[in-house]
Design an enzyme around this catalytic site. Sequence first.
Site, PDB file in Angstrom:
ATOM      1  N   SER A   1      20.718 -29.588  31.502  1.00 52.82           N
ATOM      2  CA  SER A   1      20.524 -28.682  30.358  1.00 52.82           C
ATOM      3  C   SER A   1      21.619 -28.885  29.311  1.00 52.82           C
ATOM      4  O   SER A   1      21.843 -28.050  28.455  1.00 52.82           O
ATOM      5  CB  SER A   1      20.506 -27.221  30.832  1.00 52.82           C
TER       6      SER A   1
ATOM      7  N   ASN B   1      24.571 -18.721  38.609  1.00 51.58           N
ATOM      8  CA  ASN B   1      23.586 -17.729  38.162  1.00 51.58           C
ATOM      9  C   ASN B   1      24.225 -16.572  37.401  1.00 51.58           C
ATOM     10  O   ASN B   1      23.742 -16.180  36.338  1.00 51.58           O
ATOM     11  CB  ASN B   1      22.789 -17.201  39.357  1.00 51.58           C
TER      12      ASN B   1
ATOM     13  N   SER C   1       7.094 -30.077  -9.018  1.00 52.64           N
ATOM     14  CA  SER C   1       6.071 -30.930  -8.429  1.00 52.64           C
ATOM     15  C   SER C   1       6.388 -32.377  -8.777  1.00 52.64           C
ATOM     16  O   SER C   1       6.915 -32.661  -9.857  1.00 52.64           O
ATOM     17  CB  SER C   1       4.705 -30.540  -8.986  1.00 52.64           C
TER      18      SER C   1
ATOM     19  N   GLU D   1       7.808 -19.625   0.419  1.00 51.40           N
ATOM     20  CA  GLU D   1       6.771 -20.170   1.305  1.00 51.40           C
ATOM     21  C   GLU D   1       7.356 -20.621   2.640  1.00 51.40           C
ATOM     22  O   GLU D   1       6.751 -20.433   3.694  1.00 51.40           O
ATOM     23  CB  GLU D   1       6.079 -21.348   0.616  1.00 51.40           C
TER      24      GLU D   1
ATOM     25  N   HIS E   1      -4.846  -2.853  -0.789  1.00 49.02           N
ATOM     26  CA  HIS E   1      -5.876  -3.903  -0.718  1.00 49.02           C
ATOM     27  C   HIS E   1      -5.624  -4.984  -1.770  1.00 49.02           C
ATOM     28  O   HIS E   1      -6.550  -5.658  -2.196  1.00 49.02           O
ATOM     29  CB  HIS E   1      -7.280  -3.327  -0.918  1.00 49.02           C
TER      30      HIS E   1
ATOM     31  N   LYS F   1       4.974 -27.515 -13.223  1.00 55.67           N
ATOM     32  CA  LYS F   1       5.035 -26.630 -12.057  1.00 55.67           C
ATOM     33  C   LYS F   1       6.420 -26.091 -11.732  1.00 55.67           C
ATOM     34  O   LYS F   1       7.426 -26.755 -11.893  1.00 55.67           O
ATOM     35  CB  LYS F   1       4.526 -27.391 -10.825  1.00 55.67           C
TER      36      LYS F   1
HETATM   37  N1  ARG Z   1      21.808 -24.861  33.924  1.00 53.88           N
HETATM   38  C1  ARG Z   1      21.399 -23.679  34.605  1.00 53.88           C
HETATM   39  C2  ARG Z   1      20.745 -22.705  33.630  1.00 53.88           C
HETATM   40  O1  ARG Z   1      20.912 -22.873  32.473  1.00 53.88           O
HETATM   41  C3  ARG Z   1      22.548 -23.000  35.235  1.00 53.88           C
HETATM   42  C4  ARG Z   1      22.204 -22.194  36.435  1.00 53.88           C
HETATM   43  C5  ARG Z   1      21.708 -23.071  37.507  1.00 53.88           C
HETATM   44  N2  ARG Z   1      21.610 -22.347  38.723  1.00 53.88           N
HETATM   45  C6  ARG Z   1      21.069 -22.870  39.772  1.00 53.88           C
HETATM   46  N3  ARG Z   1      21.010 -22.125  40.815  1.00 53.88           N
HETATM   47  N4  ARG Z   1      20.562 -24.067  39.776  1.00 53.88           N
HETATM   48  O2  ARG Z   1      20.063 -21.764  34.020  1.00 53.88           O
END
Ligand code: ARG
Length: 471
Positions: A20, A107, A274, A287, A153, A280
């Site tokens: 990640s 976690n 434009s 937008e 409306h 324009k």
């Molecule tokens: N990269 C993980 C996330 O963003 C971190 C937590 C990963 N925990 C695990 N038990 N694999 O959630």
Amino acid sequence: MWKGRFTESTAAVVSDFTQSLDLDWDLAPWDIAGSVAHARMLGSVGILTSAEAEKIEEGLNRIRSEIVEGTLVPTRELEDVHMNIESRLIELLGPVGAKLHTGRSRNDQVATTMRLFLRDRLLNIAEGMERLLAELLRNAEKHKDVIVAGYTHLQQAQPVSMGHYWMAHFAAFSRDVSRLFFALDSLNECPLGAGALAGSTLPLDRSFTASQLGFPRPTRNSLDTVSQRDYMVDYHSFAALFAIHCSRLAEDFVIYSSREFGWLLLPDAFCTGSSMMPQKKNPDVMELIRGKTGQTVGHLLDLLITLKALPMTYDRDLQEDKRGLRASLNTVGQILEVLPSLLASVDVDGKRAVEGLEDGFALATDVAEYLVLKGIPFRDAHSMTGRLVKECIARGKGLFALSREEWKEVLPEAEDDLFPMLSLKKAVERRKTYGGTSPVCVADQIEYGESALATLRTKRSEYVRTVEPGR
Ligand code: ARG
């Protein structure tokens, strides 16, 4: 980090798929802040000696500089920001570094990092919202006495004060600010110490960690802590509705600035031309603001669907929470960069704004209400005035163009006291009900708005002060 239990090493394709880093490497400052707080707590309860805790803190500070200088380059094999930093710490400190993760899991760690990061961003957004609200107040004051058509409306309905119009958007954005602070409050508890899911056998002092990071308290249930992302949903709810409010304002601007309406004047600096049609002047900024709404709403939906049916507690699906969050924060940030400055330079062509109202039909309600004051039931007054309008259309004349004789003929109940009321200015001034469009009522709204904005500024700086340790 988990080699102990495995006989094979992770396949390269799996490292690529599960990493990640592309989403979390720049969260390093917040991850380090969380680690420093955790190490200090371990030191304070005696799980680490104070010398060990200090060494860890020094190591983390060094890593922070290495990241800033770009000398620490993360590797995908180490999966994410958390493990890259920890592994560098162990490289630097050896066995002492290997003590940092005591009583902690990624976690509760990732939940902490995300809350710290998001808290910081939300406070920046709050500042942007203040700028936006301030511009709306300024415009409302400036255009309090400017009359424009009010629509339902998208058909001409009744004349209104342009100041009233600005305050309508002020009201919507103020509600967004409440939702923003709701998200801030909901994230403002410290996850550290929840562990992987069930807490720890070690005597961790969760309140200590929380206060180190400027959280008023630790989270109350460890299972919920690693399982939930409600505070992110709260942010996305704010962002989705905020984007929708911006989009509605943008749509108004596109319409009111078009040649056919033509009374809202967009500054050249905020429009584009434009490549082919030399005449324009296009409202591209508006937008694009409108065009970003789908993504912002989509990110809310994305997270809700990720969360749906996830078994208690942490599931790896949660790693995906970052993608939409980052994208949404960028979009909201961009809108808050451009919209207040655009509002600061937008103007109204007051003459053009009332051109479309010159036939006076937008005062039909005023005529009906005049009859009501003469004792005629509203339903009858409504149809009498309706007939008056029909007659005007048949004669090819506006309401303002009828002579006194014609009035007597078409609406005998109309007496001399009606005619002074029949001007756009009077029509706006006379709508004095609480929250109405009369400039006096608009002035009240502005006064309230000023104090609401002042309260908001105090609330934000108060927040900034209390969360300072974690920033
Ligand atoms: N990269 C993980 C996330 O963003 C971190 C937590 C990963 N925990 C695990 N038990 N694999 O959630």
